[in-house]
Design an enzyme around this catalytic site. Structure first.
Site, PDB file in Angstrom:
ATOM      1  N   SER A 135       0.842  -1.199   0.000  1.00  0.00           N
ATOM      2  CA  SER A 135       0.000   0.000   0.000  1.00  0.00           C
ATOM      3  C   SER A 135       0.872   1.242   0.000  1.00  0.00           C
ATOM      4  O   SER A 135       1.978   1.240   0.556  1.00  0.00           O
ATOM      5  CB  SER A 135      -0.903   0.031   1.235  1.00  0.00           C
ATOM      6  OG  SER A 135      -1.666   1.232   1.269  1.00  0.00           O
ATOM      7  N   TYR A 148      -1.794  -0.330  11.068  1.00  0.00           N
ATOM      8  CA  TYR A 148      -1.993  -0.757   9.680  1.00  0.00           C
ATOM      9  C   TYR A 148      -0.908  -0.171   8.774  1.00  0.00           C
ATOM     10  O   TYR A 148      -0.270  -0.903   8.001  1.00  0.00           O
ATOM     11  CB  TYR A 148      -3.368  -0.327   9.179  1.00  0.00           C
ATOM     12  CG  TYR A 148      -3.555  -0.611   7.702  1.00  0.00           C
ATOM     13  CD1 TYR A 148      -3.838  -1.898   7.259  1.00  0.00           C
ATOM     14  CD2 TYR A 148      -3.401   0.399   6.753  1.00  0.00           C
ATOM     15  CE1 TYR A 148      -3.980  -2.170   5.911  1.00  0.00           C
ATOM     16  CE2 TYR A 148      -3.544   0.132   5.400  1.00  0.00           C
ATOM     17  CZ  TYR A 148      -3.832  -1.152   4.986  1.00  0.00           C
ATOM     18  OH  TYR A 148      -3.952  -1.427   3.643  1.00  0.00           O
TER      19      TYR A 148
END
Length: 260
Positions: A135, A148
């Site tokens: 990501s 995260y």
């Protein structure tokens, strides 16, 4: 025998779209997720005429990964899409240990264990493809999404390092897919529907993100930012001080920011 692919996190979102692309391309597929919905998703993939096996397993655990691998049996794995991931919003000090541990175990421990089990056979025969969902969040200190983003920083860095380690096996490729915010159940599951990013209507379409990743892994590319906005964000993150990035992320991810 048809080509064979494993796609994790395939019940919805990017994983569902990756499994669709694999089935359309003639791969027999084994799809995995930690919810019963994976079995309904498998019925959708069967329409393309390939063999589909679905497994419900928690890939945050080694037992879950082992159950996946047991279902593979002796079948040669031509493609692994390690896409399973888990998010978590709110302030770190307010989170339960079990919750942030599950994020780490899903995004890092389970992913690494699966890769370490699958990749050696590919390297031994000098043939195979791996796509890992990282990501652009890994480039950004994620205030109110700290665990995260930290796990994605690990994944982005780990895959870059592993590519170097296996570079002599030219027939094996490892591709990192790095999307930005995607219109999936991620934000609902991460309790982020009261945040600016959670309600943002301009999130990427998971089908577009999956297509970017599919084209990249089929071409043997090292990595890809999905979408031009995400690419710009990744470039800017490399030259922007971390404190500024964290403050920008706070405005997107702080609980209640949706009201602003």
């Amino acid at each position: 025998m048809s080509k064979f692919a494993i796609i994790t996190g395939a019940s919805t979102g990017i994983g569902f779209e990756l499994a669709t692309l694999a089935a359309k391309d003639g791969y027999d597929i084994l799809v995995v997720a930690d919810e019963p919905l994976i079995n309904a998703a498998a019925q959708d993939f069967e329409q393309f005429g390939t063999t589909v096996v679905s497994i419900e397993a928690d890939l945050a655990t080694t037992d879950g990964v082992d159950a996946l691998l047991e279902a593979v049996g002796t079948r040669q794995i031509d493609l692994l899409c390690a896409n399973a991931g888990h998010g978590l919003g709110h302030a770190f000090l307010e989170q339960q240990v079990s919750d942030w541990r599950h994020v780490i175990d899903t995004n890092i421990t389970g992913t690494l264990y699966l890769i370490q089990k699958v990749l050696p056979a590919m390297v031994a025969r000098n043939e195979g493809k791996v796509l890992v969902t990282g990501s652009v969040a890994g480039y950004i200190p994620g205030a109110f999404q700290a665990v995260y983003n930290g796990t994605k920083a690990f994944v982005d860095s780990f895959t870059e390092a592993l590519r170097n380690e296996i570079k002599d096996s030219e027939g094996v490729t490892l591709t990192t897919l790095m999307p930005g915010p995607v219109d999936t159940e991620f934000f609902a599951r991460g309790d982020m529907l009261d945040t600016s990013v959670g309600i943002d209507p301009d999130k990427s379409d998971p089908a577009d993100v999956a297509r970017d990743g599919w084209e990249a892994v089929m071409a043997g590319k090292a990595s890809i930012f999905s979408g031009w906005k995400t690419k710009v964000q990744g470039v800017l993150a490399n030259v922007t001080p971390g404190a500024i990035l964290a403050e920008q992320h706070r405005k997107m991810a702080e609980p209640g920011s949706a009201d602003g």
